[in-house]
Design a protein around this motif. Structure first.
Motif, PDB file in Angstrom:
ATOM      1  N   PRO A   1       4.059  -1.230  -6.964  1.00 43.02           N
ATOM      2  CA  PRO A   1       4.576   0.602  -6.911  1.00 43.02           C
ATOM      3  C   PRO A   1       4.356   1.140  -8.192  1.00 43.02           C
ATOM      4  N   VAL A   2       4.002   0.601  -9.211  1.00 38.80           N
ATOM      5  CA  VAL A   2       3.505   1.173 -10.418  1.00 38.80           C
ATOM      6  C   VAL A   2       1.947   1.516 -10.415  1.00 38.80           C
ATOM      7  N   ALA A   3       1.464   2.598 -10.491  1.00 38.76           N
ATOM      8  CA  ALA A   3      -0.002   2.932 -10.331  1.00 38.76           C
ATOM      9  C   ALA A   3      -0.799   2.402 -11.574  1.00 38.76           C
ATOM     10  N   GLU A   4      -0.206   2.401 -12.803  1.00 41.84           N
ATOM     11  CA  GLU A   4      -1.268   1.884 -13.763  1.00 41.84           C
ATOM     12  C   GLU A   4      -1.525   0.699 -13.510  1.00 41.84           C
ATOM     13  N   ALA A   5      -0.373  -0.294 -13.189  1.00 39.45           N
ATOM     14  CA  ALA A   5      -0.770  -1.878 -13.191  1.00 39.45           C
ATOM     15  C   ALA A   5      -1.293  -1.997 -11.697  1.00 39.45           C
ATOM     16  N   GLN A   6      -1.186  -1.293 -10.498  1.00 40.66           N
ATOM     17  CA  GLN A   6      -1.824  -1.514  -9.345  1.00 40.66           C
ATOM     18  C   GLN A   6      -3.501  -1.268  -9.525  1.00 40.66           C
ATOM     19  N   ALA A   7      -3.820  -0.334 -10.409  1.00 39.53           N
ATOM     20  CA  ALA A   7      -5.196   0.008 -10.672  1.00 39.53           C
ATOM     21  C   ALA A   7      -5.667  -1.153 -11.384  1.00 39.53           C
ATOM     22  N   VAL A   8      -5.147  -1.945 -12.342  1.00 34.64           N
ATOM     23  CA  VAL A   8      -5.836  -3.012 -12.922  1.00 34.64           C
ATOM     24  C   VAL A   8      -5.876  -4.193 -11.889  1.00 34.64           C
ATOM     25  N   ALA A   9      -4.661  -4.325 -11.025  1.00 34.43           N
ATOM     26  CA  ALA A   9      -4.794  -5.309 -10.067  1.00 34.43           C
ATOM     27  C   ALA A   9      -5.838  -5.343  -8.947  1.00 34.43           C
ATOM     28  N   ALA A  10      -6.199  -3.979  -8.706  1.00 35.17           N
ATOM     29  CA  ALA A  10      -7.395  -3.761  -7.654  1.00 35.17           C
ATOM     30  C   ALA A  10      -8.536  -4.391  -8.055  1.00 35.17           C
ATOM     31  N   GLY A  11      -8.881  -4.619  -9.644  1.00 34.07           N
ATOM     32  CA  GLY A  11     -10.200  -5.035 -10.183  1.00 34.07           C
ATOM     33  C   GLY A  11     -10.213  -6.630 -10.126  1.00 34.07           C
ATOM     34  N   VAL A  12      -8.839  -7.203  -9.730  1.00 29.79           N
ATOM     35  CA  VAL A  12      -8.977  -8.863  -9.855  1.00 29.79           C
ATOM     36  C   VAL A  12      -8.528  -9.381  -8.551  1.00 29.79           C
ATOM     37  N   LEU A  13      -7.711  -8.665  -7.633  1.00 26.82           N
ATOM     38  CA  LEU A  13      -7.243  -9.188  -6.386  1.00 26.82           C
ATOM     39  C   LEU A  13      -8.113  -8.719  -5.195  1.00 26.82           C
ATOM     40  N   ASP A  14      -8.146  -9.533  -4.107  1.00 27.17           N
ATOM     41  CA  ASP A  14      -9.002  -9.057  -2.945  1.00 27.17           C
ATOM     42  C   ASP A  14      -8.398  -7.789  -2.311  1.00 27.17           C
ATOM     43  N   HIS A  15      -7.149  -7.550  -2.388  1.00 29.58           N
ATOM     44  CA  HIS A  15      -6.655  -6.267  -1.902  1.00 29.58           C
ATOM     45  C   HIS A  15      -5.414  -6.201  -2.658  1.00 29.58           C
ATOM     46  N   ALA A  16      -5.433  -4.864  -3.339  1.00 31.80           N
ATOM     47  CA  ALA A  16      -4.074  -4.606  -4.123  1.00 31.80           C
ATOM     48  C   ALA A  16      -3.740  -3.046  -3.508  1.00 31.80           C
ATOM     49  N   LEU A  17      -2.475  -3.005  -3.009  1.00 27.68           N
ATOM     50  CA  LEU A  17      -2.071  -1.898  -2.330  1.00 27.68           C
ATOM     51  C   LEU A  17      -0.762  -1.173  -3.147  1.00 27.68           C
ATOM     52  N   LEU A  18      -1.029  -0.090  -3.394  1.00 25.31           N
ATOM     53  CA  LEU A  18      -0.187   0.784  -4.238  1.00 25.31           C
ATOM     54  C   LEU A  18       1.175   1.436  -3.106  1.00 25.31           C
ATOM     55  N   GLY A  19       2.311   0.906  -3.834  1.00 22.08           N
ATOM     56  CA  GLY A  19       3.473   1.466  -3.021  1.00 22.08           C
ATOM     57  C   GLY A  19       4.566   0.498  -2.992  1.00 22.08           C
ATOM     58  N   PHE A  20       5.561   0.782  -2.290  1.00 19.97           N
ATOM     59  CA  PHE A  20       6.752  -0.500  -2.114  1.00 19.97           C
ATOM     60  C   PHE A  20       6.428  -1.128  -1.105  1.00 19.97           C
ATOM     61  N   PHE A  21       7.108  -2.324  -1.097  1.00 20.13           N
ATOM     62  CA  PHE A  21       7.090  -3.377  -0.003  1.00 20.13           C
ATOM     63  C   PHE A  21       8.131  -2.982   1.199  1.00 20.13           C
ATOM     64  N   ASP A  22       7.680  -1.972   1.974  1.00 22.71           N
ATOM     65  CA  ASP A  22       8.576  -1.905   3.095  1.00 22.71           C
ATOM     66  C   ASP A  22       7.291  -1.418   4.323  1.00 22.71           C
ATOM     67  N   GLU A  23       8.134  -0.998   5.430  1.00 24.33           N
ATOM     68  CA  GLU A  23       7.561  -0.646   6.594  1.00 24.33           C
ATOM     69  C   GLU A  23       6.208   0.408   6.578  1.00 24.33           C
ATOM     70  N   GLY A  24       6.261   1.107   5.450  1.00 23.85           N
ATOM     71  CA  GLY A  24       5.150   2.265   5.334  1.00 23.85           C
ATOM     72  C   GLY A  24       3.808   1.754   5.137  1.00 23.85           C
ATOM     73  N   LEU A  25       3.923   0.321   4.415  1.00 28.00           N
ATOM     74  CA  LEU A  25       2.633  -0.042   4.304  1.00 28.00           C
ATOM     75  C   LEU A  25       1.688  -0.597   5.278  1.00 28.00           C
ATOM     76  N   GLN A  26       2.373  -0.752   6.419  1.00 28.64           N
ATOM     77  CA  GLN A  26       1.748  -1.252   7.630  1.00 28.64           C
ATOM     78  C   GLN A  26       0.773  -2.614   7.469  1.00 28.64           C
ATOM     79  N   LEU A  27       1.341  -3.643   6.898  1.00 27.91           N
ATOM     80  CA  LEU A  27       0.829  -4.827   6.465  1.00 27.91           C
ATOM     81  C   LEU A  27       0.527  -5.546   7.844  1.00 27.91           C
ATOM     82  N   PRO A  28      -0.293  -6.117   8.131  1.00 23.40           N
ATOM     83  CA  PRO A  28      -0.635  -6.874   9.376  1.00 23.40           C
ATOM     84  C   PRO A  28       0.515  -8.294   9.364  1.00 23.40           C
ATOM     85  N   GLU A  29       1.084  -8.058  10.526  1.00 22.87           N
ATOM     86  CA  GLU A  29       2.111  -9.439  11.067  1.00 22.87           C
ATOM     87  C   GLU A  29       1.531 -10.584  11.402  1.00 22.87           C
TER      88      GLU A  29
END
Length: 224
Positions: A62-90
């Motif tokens: 949920p913290v944009a500055e941290a997520q921006a760094v993670a996006a450079g090292v992970l396969d997918h890095a989503l900005l937001g809280f872990f809830d239904e709004g992210l629409q992650l695959p079941e």
């Protein structure tokens, strides 16, 4: 910006950069596709990719500055809280990680329910959870009548939920998961006072040296 968001943004600079090597023993041999909830800057995901062949790591932060760094090292890095709004695959992930993140939820039950839906049958939740019976803090409120919030640690001022080893087991079992492994991590130095009390109350203080408990819990292959 909410008050909670402001507190998270005010964390010490290294708060989102811990690699958490002590969590590796709780992982399955072949993790496959992993979702790291509260991935910070992606250091733990990097460690996983270095430790396990063929792994794919997703992160939610949920913290944009941290997520921006993670996006450079992970396969997918989503900005937001872990809830239904992210629409992650079941039924998509082999492992979902909560490294000191579950205690930040206003209610941990919906988070565990969502994680169950996102896991494949037989998939695992791997979690590190602060232990409110951690001896240095028990001393404070037992002998000093104190409860001091801190910028990090068990009494982090952004924590909304508190757990003991016993309540961790109960909550994960109640969510429909089978706890396969649990163990204390990051123990404190044990003073003579602790050892004396432990001798007087054998078995009642075995959980108190540990700042956190780490666990692995499995989603049943057949729904309960």
């Amino acid at each position: 910006m909410t008050e909670t968001s402001a507190l998270h943004n005010a964390k010490p600079a290294d708060y989102y950069r811990y690699a958490r090597k002590e969590m590796l023993p709780f992982f399955p041999t072949h993790p496959g596709r992993v979702l790291d909830v509260g991935c910070g800057s992606g250091r733990f995901g990097e460690l996983l990719k270095d430790s396990f062949a063929g792994i794919e790591v997703w992160g939610v932060e949920p913290v944009a500055e941290a997520q921006a760094v993670a996006a450079g090292v992970l396969d997918h890095a989503l900005l937001g809280f872990f809830d239904e709004g992210l629409q992650l695959p079941e039924s998509h992930f082999d492992v979902i990680v909560f490294n000191d993140s579950l205690e930040h939820f206003p209610d941990h039950v919906p988070a565990l329910s969502l994680a169950l839906r996102l896991l494949k049958p037989g998939g695992a939740i791997v979690a590190s959870i602060p232990n409110i019976r951690y001896w240095p803090h028990v001393q404070q409120y037992l002998f000093e009548g104190e409860w001091r919030y801190e910028s990090a640690g068990v009494l982090d001022r952004t924590h909304l939920r508190f757990f003991t080893r016993k309540s961790m087991l109960r909550e994960f079992e109640s969510a429909g998961l089978k706890v396969q492994d649990i163990g204390g991590i990051n123990p404190c130095w044990l003073s003579w006072k602790f050892r004396l009390l432990q001798a007087l109350m054998p078995g009642l203080m075995s959980d108190m040296p540990y700042q956190q408990f780490a666990l692995r819990a499995i989603k049943p292959t057949v729904p309960r």
